[in-house]
Design an enzyme around this catalytic site. Sequence first.
Site, mmCIF file in Angstrom:
data_model
loop_
_atom_site.group_PDB
_atom_site.id
_atom_site.type_symbol
_atom_site.label_atom_id
_atom_site.label_comp_id
_atom_site.label_asym_id
_atom_site.label_seq_id
_atom_site.Cartn_x
_atom_site.Cartn_y
_atom_site.Cartn_z
ATOM 1 N N HIS A 18 0.822 -1.205 0.000
ATOM 2 C CA HIS A 18 0.000 0.000 0.000
ATOM 3 C C HIS A 18 0.862 1.264 0.000
ATOM 4 O O HIS A 18 0.582 2.221 -0.716
ATOM 5 C CB HIS A 18 -0.907 0.020 1.220
ATOM 6 C CG HIS A 18 -1.920 -1.074 1.218
ATOM 7 N ND1 HIS A 18 -2.719 -1.338 2.287
ATOM 8 C CD2 HIS A 18 -2.266 -1.968 0.269
ATOM 9 C CE1 HIS A 18 -3.523 -2.347 2.003
ATOM 10 N NE2 HIS A 18 -3.252 -2.751 0.782
ATOM 11 N N ARG A 65 -2.556 -0.421 -16.768
ATOM 12 C CA ARG A 65 -2.419 -1.728 -16.121
ATOM 13 C C ARG A 65 -3.665 -1.997 -15.281
ATOM 14 O O ARG A 65 -3.761 -1.556 -14.139
ATOM 15 C CB ARG A 65 -1.175 -1.756 -15.244
ATOM 16 C CG ARG A 65 0.133 -1.475 -15.984
ATOM 17 C CD ARG A 65 1.308 -1.565 -15.006
ATOM 18 N NE ARG A 65 2.582 -1.318 -15.644
ATOM 19 C CZ ARG A 65 3.204 -0.142 -15.638
ATOM 20 N NH1 ARG A 65 2.630 0.897 -15.055
ATOM 21 N NH2 ARG A 65 4.376 0.007 -16.234
ATOM 22 N N ARG A 104 -4.825 -2.568 -21.125
ATOM 23 C CA ARG A 104 -4.296 -3.930 -21.168
ATOM 24 C C ARG A 104 -5.164 -4.840 -20.303
ATOM 25 O O ARG A 104 -5.522 -4.489 -19.186
ATOM 26 C CB ARG A 104 -2.852 -3.960 -20.661
ATOM 27 C CG ARG A 104 -2.210 -5.344 -20.726
ATOM 28 C CD ARG A 104 -0.768 -5.316 -20.281
ATOM 29 N NE ARG A 104 -0.628 -5.090 -18.851
ATOM 30 C CZ ARG A 104 0.547 -4.963 -18.221
ATOM 31 N NH1 ARG A 104 1.674 -5.027 -18.918
ATOM 32 N NH2 ARG A 104 0.603 -4.754 -16.927
ATOM 33 N N GLU A 144 6.499 -9.672 -25.698
ATOM 34 C CA GLU A 144 7.351 -9.738 -24.519
ATOM 35 C C GLU A 144 7.906 -11.133 -24.264
ATOM 36 O O GLU A 144 8.493 -11.382 -23.211
ATOM 37 C CB GLU A 144 6.596 -9.232 -23.280
ATOM 38 C CG GLU A 144 5.210 -9.793 -23.105
ATOM 39 C CD GLU A 144 4.434 -9.099 -21.998
ATOM 40 O OE1 GLU A 144 5.063 -8.516 -21.094
ATOM 41 O OE2 GLU A 144 3.191 -9.152 -22.021
ATOM 42 N N ASN A 186 10.381 -5.048 -20.314
ATOM 43 C CA ASN A 186 10.733 -5.546 -18.977
ATOM 44 C C ASN A 186 10.827 -7.067 -18.955
ATOM 45 O O ASN A 186 11.793 -7.650 -18.452
ATOM 46 C CB ASN A 186 9.706 -5.076 -17.942
ATOM 47 C CG ASN A 186 9.674 -3.561 -17.807
ATOM 48 O OD1 ASN A 186 10.386 -2.865 -18.505
ATOM 49 N ND2 ASN A 186 8.852 -3.071 -16.912
ATOM 50 N N ASP A 187 9.796 -7.725 -19.472
ATOM 51 C CA ASP A 187 9.815 -9.189 -19.522
ATOM 52 C C ASP A 187 10.658 -9.705 -20.681
ATOM 53 O O ASP A 187 11.368 -10.702 -20.553
ATOM 54 C CB ASP A 187 8.391 -9.742 -19.650
ATOM 55 C CG ASP A 187 7.728 -9.916 -18.290
ATOM 56 O OD1 ASP A 187 8.458 -10.043 -17.292
ATOM 57 O OD2 ASP A 187 6.492 -9.925 -18.233
ATOM 58 N N ARG A 198 15.754 -10.309 -13.133
ATOM 59 C CA ARG A 198 16.300 -9.027 -12.692
ATOM 60 C C ARG A 198 16.040 -8.760 -11.217
ATOM 61 O O ARG A 198 16.592 -7.819 -10.657
ATOM 62 C CB ARG A 198 15.731 -7.885 -13.538
ATOM 63 C CG ARG A 198 14.238 -7.706 -13.463
ATOM 64 C CD ARG A 198 13.839 -6.518 -14.311
ATOM 65 N NE ARG A 198 12.421 -6.258 -14.231
ATOM 66 C CZ ARG A 198 11.869 -5.107 -14.488
ATOM 67 N NH1 ARG A 198 12.620 -4.104 -14.870
ATOM 68 N NH2 ARG A 198 10.572 -4.934 -14.403
ATOM 69 N N CYS A 220 6.266 -0.130 -24.291
ATOM 70 C CA CYS A 220 5.716 0.315 -23.002
ATOM 71 C C CYS A 220 6.544 -0.162 -21.814
ATOM 72 O O CYS A 220 6.099 -0.065 -20.676
ATOM 73 C CB CYS A 220 4.268 -0.134 -22.849
ATOM 74 S SG CYS A 220 4.029 -1.913 -22.982
#
Length: 813
Positions: free
Chosen positions: A406, A513, A549, A649, A672-673, A683, A720
């Site tokens: 959070h 997202r 997405r 990806e 990223n992926d 990573r 992205c």
Amino acid sequence: MAKARKLRKRSLPHLTILEDISALISHSQDLQEALKSIAAIVAERMETEVCSLYIYDRQKNRLTLCATMGLDQESVGKVSMGINEGLTGLVMEKMSPVMVVDALAHPRYKYFPETGEERFHSFLGVPLIEKRNPLGVLVVQTSRRREFSRDEIRLLKTISAQASSIIIQARLLDTLKDKERERKEYHKRLVDALRKLRSYEGKRRDRVERGTGHKWRGRLTGLSVAPGFGRGPAYVLSPRLDLSSVKKEKNKNPKREVERFRAAVERGIEQIHNLKLRMSTLISKEEGALFDVHRMILEDPAIIEQIEGKIRKEGYVAEYAVSSVFEQHLNSFTQIEDEYLREKAADVKDAAQRLLENLSGIKEKTMNLPEEAILVAEDISPADLTLLEGDHFRGIALSTGGVTSHASILAKSFEIPTVVAVEGLLDNVQHGDSLIIDGNSGVIYINPSQEVIREYDRLEREYLAFNRELEEIRDLPAETQDGHRVTLYANIGLLSDIAFAQLHGAQGIGLYRTEIPFLAHRDFPAEEEQYTLYHRVVEGMGGKPVTIRTLDIGADKYPTYVRRATSEPNPFLGWRSIRISLDVVDIFKTQLRAILRAGALGRVRLLIPMVSSLEEIRKVKEILAEVKEELEREEVPFDHQMELGIMVEVPSAVQLASRIVREVDFLSIGTNDLIQYLLAVDRSNMKIAGLYEPLHPAVLSALMHVIEAAKREGKRVGMCGEMAGDPLCALLLLGMGLEEFSMGSLFIPVIKKIIRSVTYQAAKASTQIVLQMDTVGEIKRYLFEQMRDLGMVELMELYHLVGGARPVTGVRS
């Protein structure tokens, strides 16, 4: 409007059922009782006289009645059939729902006199499946001849998925019990060892301070969750009541102790309600759902029953009853391998501490907050989040937490530099220590040297001056000096991100997202809830395009209402993203309906994550066509021509790019992926994180292959991932022909500045040179020289993210 109200009304009972089922899953300890409770809930809410669950024995190839509401209870465990017998067996044979209006007239009907089911006519059965493996059958029956609606069939299928998880969970529990004692002993030894180590470290610090008269100086590292630099005195938030410190005492008046406990619960619920109201001016409704998680824990009937049992039956005082019950639940969290679910232990702990404080009569603390300090704490609870209301803090450092906690989510929303999971933070930072927090690299300097201070003073001056310069180009296009334009979009996950996207000049949303607000919910949001959320995103962007997405859950992001049967040895290669959506089609359809409906309100594009084959795309298109047909039939407005894109990806999508692009309207590269899959580098593993390299020649070759494939078909291609917002990569990606860059809002002005400083022809020429290079070192040296020639090498220190969010400090000519 009438149609929308009708849809909302219809979805609510379904959501209530799923909430109740989710609660059972969260607290089920006994398989038989859990299945019996599911049968009772389903029968009541779906208004059927019967609900039964049959479990499949693979070795015997038979189905056995394990729980029922409506049939004779004496038949449980006795009624058994082969999968070639009866309507229930037919469900197993087909591995799909079977609905019969008049079961007694069906040729496959098999009569079991011990059940008393001859008075029931309609039959609806759905299979219980886990990863395509049959577990059993869930059946509802009614005395009247009834045709179940498509929505009811979908609901029962969703419930069957949750029932499956209970069965798997119970089976795993039997296995885990054997190892529980060994695990607890190991955990105790580990805790003791860590305490000794921390004690030694603390004494070492004390010796240094006492012996020299100087403050301890050091450098700690953690996980970066919100970028930027912050400097100021440490404000160490005092820890809350420790559960393990509560004394084990007996009570003299159980009735009075129960009353005290219930009063503490009521006060806690009221406190959370007030906190949510107080924060409502700062955060969106969806982010406010974070507070609801804590309220639901306090209201949980299973926890309340356990605590009151400790008071009444075992005779303990309310404080010890609360601490012992919650410690038991927290110990369960430590054994969970899933990172996201482990982070939810903070929610459970906060609820327990709130109850203890209320029982102890401790008033909510008021604090004299210093100006421009660094907040240092073990973690931040919803109560503590009100500290962020003003401009008191230049940064946040936490010893626990993760990127989905959070505190992390809200710190990102406020754009406060934040580092979490800082080992040794509370042992080494004291109130008033001078701190520098680097939210780009995840580093904290304690009482830094003058050399470090001067370096960060310089960085901050340049950062502020450069941002003033960037403000001047905010509303100008991302256009090269010879007239080539690209589009700069923002990546967002929360509604509060929209304001920052607009502030920094985003031309739209390149990646919304959808899973992030879902992680705050207790159950999968209904269609109307999702539609309302997407409506607000589209509306907030004021006519600019929004790319939504579909759910990218799995790997390190599992909501509590999506449960895996077993922990996966490599979740990033496991059941995630589109694989989950295609397995749970009804939930996928619900999201597609909401997105398509939002498309009637503005420019919306649909993006599918982690596609690895043409079969997956074609399956998505089939489902999408079905959803459109349903909406047309229901006369619900939606975007009939919504663009469909996929994320590239995984390596197979790169190899098939020239074929895949013919199936869709656009491509979006998720670096990223993609990078970790191409280079076989996790990573998040600090031992090998240095091998995660966006500028690896193999990565650049893959990117070029995808971009060229899209251009040959006349389709747009964007990016992205983090690489899109990296200044060092901007020139290279521009020269590759990338048309859409989508990134964190903060980096949009920086990338625009670079693009407006070069010609497209020069960028293409530089890219051709880079693509001939063999090593990362060569490529980086060349790109740094290019940035130096443009007079922008200082950007590397302010915004550079290549290689896992590590700033390149001290890069001089």
